[in-house]
Every structure is written in structure tokens, then in C-alpha cells.
Scaffold this motif. Structure first.
Motif, PDB file in Angstrom:
ATOM      1  N   GLY A  34       0.787  -1.225   0.000  1.00 32.35           N
ATOM      2  CA  GLY A  34       0.000   0.000   0.000  1.00 32.35           C
ATOM      3  C   GLY A  34       0.819   1.274   0.000  1.00 32.35           C
ATOM      4  N   TRP A  35       2.158   1.160   0.068  1.00 25.28           N
ATOM      5  CA  TRP A  35       2.983   2.355   0.168  1.00 25.28           C
ATOM      6  C   TRP A  35       2.901   3.209  -1.108  1.00 25.28           C
ATOM      7  N   THR A  36       2.907   2.569  -2.259  1.00 26.98           N
ATOM      8  CA  THR A  36       2.823   3.322  -3.518  1.00 26.98           C
ATOM      9  C   THR A  36       1.526   4.113  -3.587  1.00 26.98           C
ATOM     10  N   ASP A  37       0.419   3.488  -3.200  1.00 24.86           N
ATOM     11  CA  ASP A  37      -0.867   4.194  -3.201  1.00 24.86           C
ATOM     12  C   ASP A  37      -0.852   5.344  -2.196  1.00 24.86           C
ATOM     13  N   TYR A  38      -0.207   5.104  -1.056  1.00 23.98           N
ATOM     14  CA  TYR A  38      -0.138   6.167  -0.052  1.00 23.98           C
ATOM     15  C   TYR A  38       0.658   7.356  -0.572  1.00 23.98           C
ATOM     16  N   THR A  39       1.791   7.121  -1.212  1.00 20.78           N
ATOM     17  CA  THR A  39       2.601   8.240  -1.696  1.00 20.78           C
ATOM     18  C   THR A  39       1.859   9.029  -2.778  1.00 20.78           C
ATOM     19  N   LYS A  40       1.052   8.346  -3.572  1.00 14.92           N
ATOM     20  CA  LYS A  40       0.230   9.064  -4.555  1.00 14.92           C
ATOM     21  C   LYS A  40      -0.785   9.957  -3.844  1.00 14.92           C
ATOM     22  N   LYS A  41      -1.386   9.413  -2.789  1.00  9.88           N
ATOM     23  CA  LYS A  41      -2.341  10.202  -2.003  1.00  9.88           C
ATOM     24  C   LYS A  41      -1.630  11.364  -1.323  1.00  9.88           C
TER      25      LYS A  41
END
Length: 404
Positions: A34-41
């Protein structure tokens, strides 16, 4: 070199580890789900609120798991935020003051039940409708339950003549006859910045050191936090210092970004909000708080020199529910001895936030699993429209799955 020595060097050279390309590659392989999605957010929230620059680190047992940088440390010069960028951490500084007080308690220099007028008799000038000034204790200061006002100054309208913060103790004392206790001491939570200036005053009286010198000797030095400082940035660190920004809207909705420069004078408020450092020094602080010794006796010895684990755990016991706005969604919050305790089901996270000048920050950690996070932003905006979340709260609320 023995394995224990290697572990010791790795821990107290966390800055070098972050800078090393090989470690960065390893970090990328270990990034949590989920880190990639978090950095996009994260980036979307920063862009939506026109935040100039920000950074975040995720740790587990003192090891860097993930990091992310956004935007610029200096917008005019197009200087990006990097792993070296120095932010300002505002009220996270209070955790240093609180640990300092607990050090002196454990050394027999004070009791948490000492009355503060024993050390600061000037406080008797504060208007006291409860007849309780002489009953206020050090414990009440630490838990924000003494009844003192929230801000240091009563000024906050942004007028050109208004001072940023008081610069001397005498200025603060001169204000005392024009202050009052806001509630019965010990009856509830009420966040107070001056309370931690009073705690710093006690530290200075007992030790003979300035608060800054005491923290340098008793926290930064034993933990190897070599890039942390207070006040003006040392000349050799100036290239890494982030500017701070204020985004304001006028009545027509037009936005204006103000560059407040790199340094500012927090004055006498340094003990409640003056810590400057790159995120890596905050990572060392969180490694200490999560007891990330990796079984190394020498590291444990250094941690115990700063504060024994049992005392830290004492600081994390809930004392009062908070009444602050903007609580993290679905989590109950209470205050211990300076640290905030957030509970979600059976999960307990500990932490603090910070805000001063144009800087915003948060740090949280989970004592049960050794996971931790720290983030900093260099831009403050006007409050969003009612019902909308700020960029700060958006990324703060979304980060908890990485430490639980």
C-alpha cells in the motif's frame, strides 16, 4: 569488527544509512503493502493545498522501511526536498522537555507532585479564581491539565506590529498579571504552550544549564543526534535548511504564497516548539522510543542513560481524554505525560504533532511492534472549507495502517 559493534554503528549512523544508495535500494524492496498508493495520495494532498515541500519516513525497529519526499525546500531556487532537508518540528519538541523532566525525577532531583510555585513563585501573579495556583504540580504541567492558557502570546491576528513569540522570560512574567487560570487545575485536559516553558524553567534552575544545553548534553549527545539544533541554523547546515511558507486567502478567495525564509526566532518558546533537524534525527528519536536495540547491550545502555523503558511506559499511560479538534478518525485520544495516546480497538499508538511558523509535523509509533512514522511539511494554509480535510490531516490519518 564484532556483530554488536556493527549493530551499534548502524543504529547511531542512521543518517549515513539513509544517504547510502545501497540502503535506498534495499528500502524500496521492503516498502510495505500500500505504500505506492499512499505516496500518490500524499502527493495529491500536497498539490491540492499548494504545499511547497514535505517528507515522510516509516521505520520498524529502528530500520528505515520507506521514505518519500515531495516538492521544494526552497521554491524560488527550485531546491528539492531531500533526505538531508532540515525541517522545524514545533510541539514535538515538548517530548524532549518531558523526557528531561523525567530524567531529573529518576535522578531524585524533583518529584512530579512538587508544586510549581516552589520553583516559579512569579506564577502567583496569574489571576486565580479557583485558589489553586499553589496546588498546581509538575505532573499537571506535563499532562496539560494545569489550567493555563494555550498560546504563549494573546496575539494572533497577523498584524505587522504583532510579535512572533516572546523572547525573554521577563516578557512572559510581565504578562502573568493579565492571564488567568481557565479551569480547575487537575480537572481536565487543556493544551498549553506556556506550561512547557515553565517546565524548562524548572530544568534550568535545578541544573544550572540552559534548556538547550541540557537537552544537548542529556539527549542529543548520548543518542547521536548530531544534526539537531535550536535557534539559528549553523552555517554548515544552511544549505539543507528548508524555507517555510504561509498560503493565505483574501476575502475574494485569491491565494498568496508568502516565503517566510529559512530561519525565524521562536524566542523563549524553544522548549515547547524549537527543534530543527532532518527527518533522520527524528528517526533516531523514534528508535529510542521504540527501544530498537536489536539485542545490543551497548545500545541498551545508551537508551537507559537517556531514560529507562519503565519510565517511558509511565509517560504513555492515559491521564485525561483530549478535547482537541481534528482528532484522527476512528481513534480515541488521551494525554499522558506530554505524549498523546491514540487507541483503535486493541491497538495503541503514541505520538505528537507540531505546528510553528509555516512548518507542520507529526510522529507516531506503536510500542508493541516497533513501527513508527514521522513527517514534516513546510507550508501552512488557511483552514479548509468546512467539511474538507487539510492536507496535513489527510496524510496523517492515512498513515496509521503502516504502523499497526
Amino acid at each position: 569488527m564484532s556483530r554488536n559493534v556493527i549493530r551499534f554503528v548502524q543504529h547511531f549512523a542512521l543518517m549515513a544509512m539513509i544517504f547510502a544508495a545501497g540502503f535506498c535500494n534495499l528500502m524500496a524492496q521492503q516498502a510495505p503493502a500500500g505504500w505506492t498508493d499512499y505516496t500518490k495520495k500524499f502527493d495529491a494532498a500536497m498539490e491540492n493545498e499548494h504545499v511547497v515541500g514535505a517528507g515522510i519516513l516509516v521505520l520498524q525497529n529502528g530500520n528505515l522501511v520507506s521514505r518519500h519526499e515531495y516538492g521544494f525546500a526552497d521554491q524560488e531556487k527550485k531546491k528539492p526536498v531531500t533526505e538531508r532537508t532540515i525541517f522545524h518540528y514545533g510541539s514535538i519538541t515538548k517530548t524532549l522537555t518531558a523526557v528531561s523532566i523525567m530524567q531529573l525525577r529518576d535522578r531524585g532531583r524533583l518529584s512530579l507532585d512538587d508544586h510549581i510555585t516552589r520553583y516559579i513563585p512569579e506564577l502567583r501573579m496569574v489571576h486565580d479564581q479557583y485558589g489553586a495556583i499553589d496546588k498546581i504540580t509538575i505532573r499537571m504541567l506535563l499532562s496539560h491539565s494545569a489550567g493555563f492558557q494555550g498560546p504563549t502570546w494573546p496575539y494572533g491576528e497577523g498584524k505587522p506590529w504583532e510579535p512572533f513569540e516572546p523572547t525573554t522570560w521577563n516578557q512572559l512574567v510581565a504578562m502573568m498579571p493579565y492571564q488567568e487560570l481557565l479551569f480547575e487545575p487537575g480537572s481536565r485536559f487543556g493544551y498549553s504552550n506556556p506550561a512547557f516553558i515553565y517546565l524548562a524553567r524548572i530544568i534550568e534552575q535545578l541544573t544550572g544549564d540552559s534548556w538547550e544545553t541540557y537537552v544537548q548534553k542529556n539527549i542529543f549527545a548520548p543518542l547521536g543526534m548530531t544534526h539537531s539544533y535550536f535557534g539559528a541554523t549553523p552555517y554548515y547546515q544552511e544549505p539543507d535548511r528548508s524555507h517555510n511558507y504561509t498560503l493565505a486567502k483574501d476575502k475574494s478567495g485569491k491565494e498568496t504564497m508568502h516565503d517566510n525564509g529559512a530561519d525565524f526566532n521562536p524566542g523563549i518558546t524553544i522548549p515547547n516548539g524549537g527543534w530543527n533537524a532532518p527527518l533522520s534525527d527524528l528517526a533516531i528519536w523514534l528508535s529510542f522510543l521504540t527501544n530498537a536495540t536489536h539485542g545490543d547491550a551497548e545500545t541498551q545502555k545508551r537508551y537507559d542513560i537517556v531514560l529507562k523503558r519503565a519510565t517511558l511506559q509511565e509517560m504513555w499511560k492515559p491521564l485525561y481524554p483530549t478535547t482537541a479538534t481534528g482528532l484522527v478518525k476512528e481513534r480515541s485520544e488521551s494525554i499522558g505525560l506530554s505524549f498523546f495516546i491514540l487507541r483503535h480497538g486493541e491497538v495503541t499508538d503514541i505520538g505528537h504533532t507540531g505546528s510553528q511558523a509555516g512548518f507542520l509535523s507529526f510522529m507516531y509509533f506503536n510500542p508493541a511492534n516497533g513501527k513508527a512514522v514521522v513527517a514534516a511539511l513546510n507550508t501552512i494554509s488557511d483552514p479548509p472549507v468546512t467539511g474538507e480535510k487539510s492536507a496535513f490531516n489527510t496524510v496523517r490519518e492515512a498513515v496509521f495502517p503502516f504502523i499497526e
